[in-house]
Design a protein around this motif. Structure first.
Motif, short mmCIF file in Angstrom:
data_model
loop_
_atom_site.label_atom_id
_atom_site.label_comp_id
_atom_site.label_asym_id
_atom_site.label_seq_id
_atom_site.Cartn_x
_atom_site.Cartn_y
_atom_site.Cartn_z
N UNK A 181 0.81 -1.22 0.00
CA UNK A 181 0.00 0.00 0.00
C UNK A 181 0.84 1.27 0.00
N UNK A 182 2.01 1.25 0.62
CA UNK A 182 2.85 2.45 0.58
C UNK A 182 3.59 2.53 -0.76
N UNK A 183 3.72 1.40 -1.47
CA UNK A 183 4.29 1.44 -2.82
C UNK A 183 3.26 2.01 -3.79
N UNK A 184 2.01 1.53 -3.68
CA UNK A 184 0.93 2.04 -4.54
C UNK A 184 -0.32 2.30 -3.69
N UNK A 185 -0.50 3.55 -3.21
CA UNK A 185 -1.66 3.88 -2.38
C UNK A 185 -3.00 3.65 -3.08
N UNK A 186 -2.99 3.54 -4.43
CA UNK A 186 -4.25 3.31 -5.15
C UNK A 186 -4.83 1.93 -4.88
N UNK A 187 -4.06 1.06 -4.24
CA UNK A 187 -4.59 -0.26 -3.84
C UNK A 187 -5.80 -0.06 -2.94
N UNK A 188 -5.79 0.99 -2.14
CA UNK A 188 -7.01 1.32 -1.39
C UNK A 188 -6.97 1.05 0.10
N UNK A 189 -5.77 0.95 0.66
CA UNK A 189 -5.67 0.78 2.10
C UNK A 189 -5.80 -0.67 2.53
N UNK A 190 -5.71 -0.87 3.84
CA UNK A 190 -5.74 -2.24 4.37
C UNK A 190 -6.51 -2.28 5.68
N UNK A 191 -7.32 -3.30 5.81
CA UNK A 191 -8.04 -3.58 7.06
C UNK A 191 -7.32 -4.74 7.74
N UNK A 192 -6.89 -4.54 8.98
CA UNK A 192 -6.15 -5.58 9.71
C UNK A 192 -7.01 -6.06 10.88
N UNK A 193 -7.41 -7.31 10.81
CA UNK A 193 -8.23 -7.87 11.88
C UNK A 193 -7.43 -8.94 12.63
N UNK A 194 -7.45 -8.86 13.96
CA UNK A 194 -6.71 -9.85 14.72
C UNK A 194 -6.89 -9.67 16.22
N UNK A 195 -6.32 -10.61 16.95
CA UNK A 195 -6.43 -10.59 18.41
C UNK A 195 -5.76 -9.36 19.00
N UNK A 196 -6.14 -9.01 20.21
CA UNK A 196 -5.47 -7.92 20.93
C UNK A 196 -4.03 -8.32 21.22
N UNK A 197 -3.13 -7.32 21.25
CA UNK A 197 -1.75 -7.59 21.63
C UNK A 197 -0.94 -8.35 20.59
N UNK A 198 -1.31 -8.21 19.31
CA UNK A 198 -0.56 -8.91 18.25
C UNK A 198 0.33 -7.95 17.45
N UNK A 257 11.56 0.06 -1.29
CA UNK A 257 10.23 0.66 -1.46
C UNK A 257 10.30 1.84 -2.43
N UNK A 258 11.33 2.69 -2.28
CA UNK A 258 11.51 3.86 -3.16
C UNK A 258 11.68 3.39 -4.62
N UNK A 259 12.52 2.35 -4.81
CA UNK A 259 12.75 1.83 -6.17
C UNK A 259 11.48 1.22 -6.76
N UNK A 260 10.70 0.53 -5.90
CA UNK A 260 9.44 -0.07 -6.37
C UNK A 260 8.46 1.01 -6.80
N UNK A 261 8.42 2.13 -6.06
CA UNK A 261 7.53 3.25 -6.42
C UNK A 261 7.90 3.80 -7.80
N UNK A 262 9.20 3.87 -8.08
CA UNK A 262 9.66 4.38 -9.37
C UNK A 262 9.37 3.39 -10.50
N UNK A 263 9.45 2.10 -10.19
CA UNK A 263 9.34 1.05 -11.20
C UNK A 263 7.90 0.70 -11.56
N UNK A 264 6.97 0.90 -10.62
CA UNK A 264 5.62 0.34 -10.76
C UNK A 264 4.90 0.80 -12.02
#
Length: 335
Positions: free
Chosen positions: A30-47, A241-248
């Protein structure tokens, strides 16, 4: 060029985080391509959800902004007379009790009417522009506010309207939501608008648990020494990550693979085309992350579960996990 002073408290290094590969991969893409649309992270507390999200923000390169600009605006041309400074990529926490005014900003109607100027007080969406907006326990947030966040994340614009006065400003950010499934799920139509959905579980392996505890203890005892220990790994990942942003922009995906992605979505009975689009984008981001200019089946396999598991229709009689169902259909079509 003026460097902004760093007064931030130490952040646990992203490359030192043990396990939780799904969550780490989703954040990196998502930080390489913000157009992916974000991420929802579901999981136990304290993970380690909050720790990992702060760590990815801390890892990102600094951005150039116009000094004292409330929207972190980038310099628009070489002749800009404004003072330019560098700041860390913004990482904004949205508190659970936040009001719409706090999120979107407010217009001082009295000042607008008496002085004839648009007196706008920017909100959290303005501060998050060109950065990351993190909403912990997003599943407990008012649906109306979640809608506003998703609209801004998708359009890159925040619009505030009061008494016939309208203000628009840029609000391009990576939206990251997290929550505990025991406290309830997001409505399907809201969940579908998150690009990716990562599921994280408490580590069961005792040896791995010991390692996680030891690493955290050592970091708390001497943060500076711990951060310097991972400096090379952090710098290496930052550059990747910087190189991937340039390459994508030059990464290609064949028509055959696009067709197969859509076949998977169709067979899984995924509503709309968002699943197809996000899987294509995430596959390209993963290929770029691995310094490739052509998407392969392996790239798609790595991301497709993250992109589709939350888009499947819930069947109370279904015994197979949604992620396993995606893998099963993927293997059938891409065999």
């Amino acid at each position: 060029m003026i460097e902004q002073k760093k007064i931030n408290s130490p952040v646990f290094p992203f490359t030192a985080i043990v396990g939780q590969e799904e969550m780490k991969l989703a954040l990196q893409l998502n930080v390489i391509d913000p157009r992916i649309g974000g991420v929802m992270i579901m999981g136990d507390r304290g993970t380690g959800k909050s720790t990992t999200i702060r760590a990815i923000a801390d890892l990102l390169p600094e951005i150039e902004v116009i000094k004292d600009d409330p929207f972190n605006s980038a310099p628009d041309n070489l002749n800009n007379l404004n003072e330019i400074i560098k700041i860390k990529t913004p990482m904004i926490d949205l508190p659970l009790g936040a009001t719409e005014d706090r999120v979107c900003g407010t217009i001082d109607i009295e000042k607008a009417l008496t002085d004839g100027v648009k007196a706008f007080e920017p909100g959290l969406l303005a501060k998050a522009n060109r950065g990351i907006l993190y909403v912990d326990e997003v599943n407990l947030l008012d649906d109306h506010l979640v809608d506003i966040l998703l609209d801004s994340a998708a359009s890159g614009i925040n619009t505030v309207e009061r008494e016939g006065i309208s203000i628009r400003h840029p609000a391009r950010f990576v939206l990251v939501g997290s929550g505990n499934p025991e406290e309830g799920e997001l409505r399907p139509q809201l969940l579908d608008r998150f690009g990716m959905h990562a599921v994280i579980k408490t580590v069961k392996d005792p040896k791995l648990r010991v390692k996680v505890v030891e690493e955290r203890t050592l970091f708390d005892a001497n943060p500076d020494a711990w951060i310097s220990k991972y400096e090379k790994e952090q710098e290496s990942l930052k550059n990747r990550i910087i190189e991937a942003r340039d390459l994508i922009s030059s990464v290609q995906i064949s028509d055959d693979l696009k067709l197969k992605i859509s076949q998977v979505c169709s067979e899984l009975d995924v509503d709309g085309l968002r699943g197809d689009i996000v899987t294509n984008r995430a596959s390209k981001a993963f290929a770029a992350f691995n310094n490739k200019q052509e998407v392969t089946t392996q790239d798609i396999e790595k991301v497709i579960t993250l992109c589709l598991r939350h888009r499947l229709r819930k069947d109370p009689l279904e015994t197979i996990d949604s992620g396993d169902k995606v893998k099963k259909v993927f293997e059938k079509i891409f065999e």
